[in-house]
Design a protein around this motif. Structure first.
Motif, PDB file in Angstrom:
ATOM      1  N   PHE A  54       0.830  -1.207   0.000  1.00  0.00           N
ATOM      2  CA  PHE A  54       0.000   0.000   0.000  1.00  0.00           C
ATOM      3  C   PHE A  54       0.864   1.256   0.000  1.00  0.00           C
ATOM      4  N   MET A  55       1.968   1.254   0.782  1.00  0.00           N
ATOM      5  CA  MET A  55       2.842   2.425   0.822  1.00  0.00           C
ATOM      6  C   MET A  55       3.354   2.768  -0.574  1.00  0.00           C
ATOM      7  N   ARG A  56       3.721   1.724  -1.332  1.00  0.00           N
ATOM      8  CA  ARG A  56       4.279   1.969  -2.656  1.00  0.00           C
ATOM      9  C   ARG A  56       3.211   2.376  -3.664  1.00  0.00           C
ATOM     10  N   LEU A  57       2.055   1.670  -3.644  1.00  0.00           N
ATOM     11  CA  LEU A  57       0.995   1.988  -4.602  1.00  0.00           C
ATOM     12  C   LEU A  57       0.399   3.367  -4.317  1.00  0.00           C
ATOM     13  N   SER A  58       0.111   3.643  -3.025  1.00  0.00           N
ATOM     14  CA  SER A  58      -0.456   4.956  -2.697  1.00  0.00           C
ATOM     15  C   SER A  58       0.569   6.048  -2.995  1.00  0.00           C
ATOM     16  N   GLY A  59       1.854   5.746  -2.798  1.00  0.00           N
ATOM     17  CA  GLY A  59       2.905   6.714  -3.100  1.00  0.00           C
ATOM     18  C   GLY A  59       2.869   7.131  -4.557  1.00  0.00           C
ATOM     19  N   VAL A  60       2.729   6.135  -5.454  1.00  0.00           N
ATOM     20  CA  VAL A  60       2.688   6.425  -6.890  1.00  0.00           C
ATOM     21  C   VAL A  60       1.484   7.310  -7.214  1.00  0.00           C
ATOM     22  N   LEU A  61       0.318   6.954  -6.646  1.00  0.00           N
ATOM     23  CA  LEU A  61      -0.873   7.763  -6.900  1.00  0.00           C
ATOM     24  C   LEU A  61      -0.724   9.169  -6.316  1.00  0.00           C
ATOM     25  N   LEU A  62      -0.106   9.241  -5.123  1.00  0.00           N
ATOM     26  CA  LEU A  62       0.048  10.545  -4.466  1.00  0.00           C
ATOM     27  C   LEU A  62       0.934  11.485  -5.282  1.00  0.00           C
ATOM     28  N   VAL A  63       1.911  10.946  -5.986  1.00  0.00           N
ATOM     29  CA  VAL A  63       2.761  11.799  -6.823  1.00  0.00           C
ATOM     30  C   VAL A  63       1.883  12.606  -7.779  1.00  0.00           C
ATOM     31  N   VAL A  64       0.973  11.909  -8.475  1.00  0.00           N
ATOM     32  CA  VAL A  64       0.094  12.574  -9.435  1.00  0.00           C
ATOM     33  C   VAL A  64      -0.886  13.501  -8.713  1.00  0.00           C
ATOM     34  N   LEU A 107      -5.892   8.630   0.817  1.00  0.00           N
ATOM     35  CA  LEU A 107      -4.585   8.020   0.550  1.00  0.00           C
ATOM     36  C   LEU A 107      -3.487   8.662   1.389  1.00  0.00           C
ATOM     37  N   ALA A 108      -3.472  10.019   1.432  1.00  0.00           N
ATOM     38  CA  ALA A 108      -2.409  10.689   2.181  1.00  0.00           C
ATOM     39  C   ALA A 108      -2.516  10.367   3.660  1.00  0.00           C
ATOM     40  N   MET A 109      -3.751  10.332   4.183  1.00  0.00           N
ATOM     41  CA  MET A 109      -3.917  10.060   5.611  1.00  0.00           C
ATOM     42  C   MET A 109      -3.504   8.624   5.941  1.00  0.00           C
ATOM     43  N   LEU A 110      -3.971   7.669   5.147  1.00  0.00           N
ATOM     44  CA  LEU A 110      -3.622   6.271   5.438  1.00  0.00           C
ATOM     45  C   LEU A 110      -2.126   6.044   5.224  1.00  0.00           C
ATOM     46  N   HIS A 111      -1.580   6.656   4.165  1.00  0.00           N
ATOM     47  CA  HIS A 111      -0.144   6.531   3.884  1.00  0.00           C
ATOM     48  C   HIS A 111       0.673   7.144   5.026  1.00  0.00           C
ATOM     49  N   GLY A 112       0.294   8.356   5.404  1.00  0.00           N
ATOM     50  CA  GLY A 112       1.036   9.027   6.478  1.00  0.00           C
ATOM     51  C   GLY A 112       0.891   8.280   7.793  1.00  0.00           C
ATOM     52  N   ASN A 114       0.221   5.054   8.277  1.00  0.00           N
ATOM     53  CA  ASN A 114       0.990   3.803   8.265  1.00  0.00           C
ATOM     54  C   ASN A 114       2.489   4.082   8.338  1.00  0.00           C
ATOM     55  N   GLY A 115       2.915   5.170   7.684  1.00  0.00           N
ATOM     56  CA  GLY A 115       4.330   5.542   7.770  1.00  0.00           C
ATOM     57  C   GLY A 115       4.723   5.837   9.207  1.00  0.00           C
ATOM     58  N   LEU A 116       3.857   6.594   9.908  1.00  0.00           N
ATOM     59  CA  LEU A 116       4.168   6.912  11.304  1.00  0.00           C
ATOM     60  C   LEU A 116       4.086   5.665  12.178  1.00  0.00           C
ATOM     61  N   ARG A 117       3.210   4.722  11.803  1.00  0.00           N
ATOM     62  CA  ARG A 117       3.132   3.469  12.564  1.00  0.00           C
ATOM     63  C   ARG A 117       4.478   2.740  12.504  1.00  0.00           C
ATOM     64  N   THR A 118       5.076   2.702  11.317  1.00  0.00           N
ATOM     65  CA  THR A 118       6.379   2.030  11.219  1.00  0.00           C
ATOM     66  C   THR A 118       7.453   2.818  11.977  1.00  0.00           C
ATOM     67  N   VAL A 119       7.323   4.167  11.931  1.00  0.00           N
ATOM     68  CA  VAL A 119       8.305   4.965  12.673  1.00  0.00           C
ATOM     69  C   VAL A 119       8.199   4.654  14.167  1.00  0.00           C
TER      70      VAL A 119
ATOM     71  N   CYS B 221      12.063  -4.300   6.962  1.00  0.00           N
ATOM     72  CA  CYS B 221      13.215  -3.664   6.314  1.00  0.00           C
ATOM     73  C   CYS B 221      12.828  -2.279   5.811  1.00  0.00           C
ATOM     74  N   ARG B 222      13.626  -1.257   6.168  1.00  0.00           N
ATOM     75  CA  ARG B 222      13.338   0.108   5.733  1.00  0.00           C
ATOM     76  C   ARG B 222      14.301   0.542   4.631  1.00  0.00           C
ATOM     77  N   THR B 223      15.018  -0.399   4.053  1.00  0.00           N
ATOM     78  CA  THR B 223      15.889  -0.113   2.906  1.00  0.00           C
ATOM     79  C   THR B 223      16.911   0.974   3.203  1.00  0.00           C
TER      80      THR B 223
HETATM   81  C1  HEM Z   1       4.438  12.360  -3.117  1.00  0.00           C
HETATM   82  C2  HEM Z   1       4.274  11.101  -3.208  1.00  0.00           C
HETATM   83  C3  HEM Z   1       4.726  10.111  -2.143  1.00  0.00           C
HETATM   84  C4  HEM Z   1       5.452   8.998  -2.390  1.00  0.00           C
HETATM   85  C5  HEM Z   1       5.960   8.498  -3.748  1.00  0.00           C
HETATM   86  C6  HEM Z   1       5.668   8.329  -1.126  1.00  0.00           C
HETATM   87  C7  HEM Z   1       6.342   7.119  -0.985  1.00  0.00           C
HETATM   88  C8  HEM Z   1       6.612   6.509   0.220  1.00  0.00           C
HETATM   89  C9  HEM Z   1       7.151   5.193   0.409  1.00  0.00           C
HETATM   90  C10 HEM Z   1       7.524   4.232  -0.712  1.00  0.00           C
HETATM   91  C11 HEM Z   1       7.288   4.988   1.741  1.00  0.00           C
HETATM   92  C12 HEM Z   1       7.816   3.718   2.406  1.00  0.00           C
HETATM   93  C13 HEM Z   1       9.238   3.834   2.860  1.00  0.00           C
HETATM   94  C14 HEM Z   1       9.700   2.567   3.490  1.00  0.00           C
HETATM   95  O1  HEM Z   1       8.911   1.642   3.703  1.00  0.00           O
HETATM   96  O2  HEM Z   1      10.881   2.483   3.768  1.00  0.00           O
HETATM   97  C15 HEM Z   1       6.853   6.171   2.399  1.00  0.00           C
HETATM   98  C16 HEM Z   1       6.888   6.370   3.755  1.00  0.00           C
HETATM   99  C17 HEM Z   1       6.259   7.398   4.405  1.00  0.00           C
HETATM  100  N1  HEM Z   1       5.468   8.388   3.832  1.00  0.00           N
HETATM  101 FE1  HEM Z   1       5.288   8.718   1.866  1.00  0.00          FE
HETATM  102  N2  HEM Z   1       5.086   9.050  -0.136  1.00  0.00           N
HETATM  103  C18 HEM Z   1       4.484  10.162  -0.692  1.00  0.00           C
HETATM  104  C19 HEM Z   1       3.745  11.142  -0.036  1.00  0.00           C
HETATM  105  C20 HEM Z   1       3.557  11.192   1.326  1.00  0.00           C
HETATM  106  C21 HEM Z   1       2.659  12.142   2.014  1.00  0.00           C
HETATM  107  C22 HEM Z   1       1.771  13.174   1.337  1.00  0.00           C
HETATM  108  C23 HEM Z   1       2.798  11.876   3.351  1.00  0.00           C
HETATM  109  C24 HEM Z   1       2.137  12.547   4.529  1.00  0.00           C
HETATM  110  C25 HEM Z   1       0.818  12.592   4.629  1.00  0.00           C
HETATM  111  C26 HEM Z   1       3.778  10.819   3.511  1.00  0.00           C
HETATM  112  C27 HEM Z   1       4.202  10.298   4.717  1.00  0.00           C
HETATM  113  C28 HEM Z   1       5.029   9.210   4.844  1.00  0.00           C
HETATM  114  C29 HEM Z   1       5.554   8.742   6.119  1.00  0.00           C
HETATM  115  C30 HEM Z   1       5.299   9.358   7.496  1.00  0.00           C
HETATM  116  C31 HEM Z   1       6.328   7.624   5.825  1.00  0.00           C
HETATM  117  C32 HEM Z   1       7.131   6.761   6.809  1.00  0.00           C
HETATM  118  C33 HEM Z   1       8.569   7.176   6.775  1.00  0.00           C
HETATM  119  C34 HEM Z   1       9.502   6.031   6.857  1.00  0.00           C
HETATM  120  O3  HEM Z   1       9.081   4.870   6.781  1.00  0.00           O
HETATM  121  O4  HEM Z   1      10.694   6.294   6.985  1.00  0.00           O
HETATM  122  N3  HEM Z   1       4.208  10.406   2.253  1.00  0.00           N
HETATM  123  N4  HEM Z   1       6.420   7.100   1.454  1.00  0.00           N
END
Ligand code: HEM
Lengths: 160, 253
Positions: A54-64, A107-112, A114-119, B221-223
């Motif tokens: 989900f992080m990767r797929l939502s990331g791709v969509l979020l870019v656009v 997408l941004a909320m769930l992505h963010g 989940n990202g913070l969950r891993t942090v 893994c966080r790469t």
């Molecule tokens: C612009 C397009 C974006 C792309 C391509 C993208 C891509 C990614 C990817 C692939 C990860 C996973 C990293 C890992 O597992 O090691 C990640 C982590 C994360 N993203 Fe995004 N993201 C985007 C936008 C956002 C936005 C808008 C937010 C905030 C709402 C956000 C917040 C986070 C956070 C907090 C993490 C966790 C950081 C970490 O694991 O070190 N991202 N992002």
């Protein structure tokens, strides 16, 4: 006398012959040590894999979604100075931008989140700290998603 | 013919190659104190020697209580991984001249594992994760080693990189995710699972993938590439982990 005979497939017999046989079995090789009761049970569910994908797929969509959003809001057509109630009302009059913003919100909320969950998993060491930080994170996430969704669907341009 | 060579040797010996180097070693002895402390040692040493030679000099000539692991001393047994100048390396493969001997050379135990004494850590959690991925050949129809198991050169090449692991733990103990709670399997265990998952002769790939699909498996893994930088064998560790992730995703869809 030849010590090794070759067979049709080119494989020779095992050299030396085995010391062990049915009556004299080889010593048992211990199985790898089992994990103890204290180690956490393995979770066979694939939540972590789903989250990773989900992080990767939502990331791709979020870019656009995000780049287009930023362009429209801040760069094109007068930049940030044009933004006002009327501008927002105008854009949300179209179902297209409603869906766009809704998708971006979720997408941004769930992505963010989940990202913070891993942090949190990576940095918080005590179980209690993790619990509280995650509780706070999930509460804030649900609140923001629900509030944002509500506003997008119930926005009334004639409000006074 | 021999004379010029001898002359050269004598000339080099005249100009002493020895320099003074400070070894700043992290000392810990639980029988004396619960606190670890830094201790400095001044050594006269040839900079072309290795950090391990310096540690030997200390142990043999200065302070016999200094405790560290080493076995083969030639980069194969994987015993002497330690944190040298803040970076995980093998003491037996690190030349003093390559790590700026003008400044004190810091030597610490590898991180993320319990320190037992000085530079010796408890490797048990590391080997537990290694055992958990079943690092041995598993076949369905027979386990009897009656004949050679053939494999094409390409099939062998597929996992060649991950056969190089010497289990020194430099990678796993450089991983920030492992530092946290030590539950993550860690790069070394994944590398050794990779070695069998991608071996055409092995038939337990599915089982191993399922083990690494665990909550504390590859998805943590966080790469950050710390493992790849740390590996003294030059294994592309992060790439191997990514290949396991890819296998987990593509076998489903
Ligand atoms: C612009 C397009 C974006 C792309 C391509 C993208 C891509 C990614 C990817 C692939 C990860 C996973 C990293 C890992 O597992 O090691 C990640 C982590 C994360 N993203 Fe995004 N993201 C985007 C936008 C956002 C936005 C808008 C937010 C905030 C709402 C956000 C917040 C986070 C956070 C907090 C993490 C966790 C950081 C970490 O694991 O070190 N991202 N992002």
């Amino acid at each position: 006398m030849a010590t090794t005979e070759t067979t049709a497939s080119g494989i020779g017999p095992v050299e030396g012959g085995s010391v062990y046989n049915v009556d004299n079995p080889a010593p048992l090789i211990e199985a790898p040590r089992k994990r103890t009761k204290k180690t956490p049970r393995t979770t066979r569910g694939n939540f972590e894999m789903a989250a990773w994908l989900f992080m990767r797929l939502s990331g791709v969509l979020l870019v656009v979604l995000v780049i287009t959003h930023l362009l429209i809001q801040l760069v094109l057509d007068g930049g940030v100075s044009k933004i006002g109630f009327a501008f927002v009302a105008g854009r949300w009059a179209s179902p297209f931008w409603q869906v766009w913003d809704l998708l971006m919100l979720w997408l941004a909320m769930l992505h963010g989140a989940n990202g913070l969950r891993t942090v949190i998993n990576d940095y918080a060491e005590r179980a209690n700290t993790r619990l509280w930080l995650k509780g706070l994170l999930y509460t804030a996430t649900v609140f923001t998603i629900l509030l944002g969704t509500l506003v997008i669907f119930t926005f009334d341009p004639n409000i006074r | 013919m021999a004379t010029p060579v001898l002359d050269k040797v004598e000339a080099e010996a005249a100009a002493s190659p020895y320099i003074t180097v400070t070894f700043r070693v992290r000392r810990f002895n639980p029988e004396v104190s619960g606190e670890a402390t830094w201790e400095d040692f001044q050594l006269e040493i040839d900079p072309k020697e290795r950090v391990l030679d310096g540690l030997h000099k200390i142990k043999w000539d200065v302070d016999g209580t200094l405790t560290f692991r080493r076995s083969c001393a030639h980069g194969i047994c994987g015993s002497d991984a330690m944190r040298i100048n803040g970076k995980n390396r093998l003491a037996c493969k690190t030349l003093i001249k390559d790590i700026n001997p003008e400044k004190p050379i810091t030597v610490e135990p590898i991180k993320g594992l319990t320190v037992l004494k000085d530079l010796v850590v408890d490797m048990e959690p590391f080997f537990q994760a290694y055992r958990d991925v079943m690092p041995f050949l598993i076949t369905k129809e027979t386990n009897e080693p009656t004949r050679e198991r053939l494999q094409s050169a390409e099939d062998r090449e597929r996992f060649d990189d991950t056969t190089k692991c010497i289990l020194c733990a430099a990678c796993t103990s450089s991983c920030p995710v492992f530092w946290n709670d030590g539950q993550y399997f860690g790069p070394a265990a994944i590398v050794n699972a990779h070695r069998f998952i991608f071996d055409s002769r092995d038939e337990a790939g599915e089982q191993r993938l399922e083990i690494l699909n665990d909550r504390d498996g590859v998805w943590r893994c966080r790469t950050t590439f710390n493992c790849t930088d740390a590996c003294p064998r030059g294994i592309e560790v992060t790439k191997a982990i990514q290949e396991v992730k890819r296998a987990l995703i593509t076998r489903r869809f």
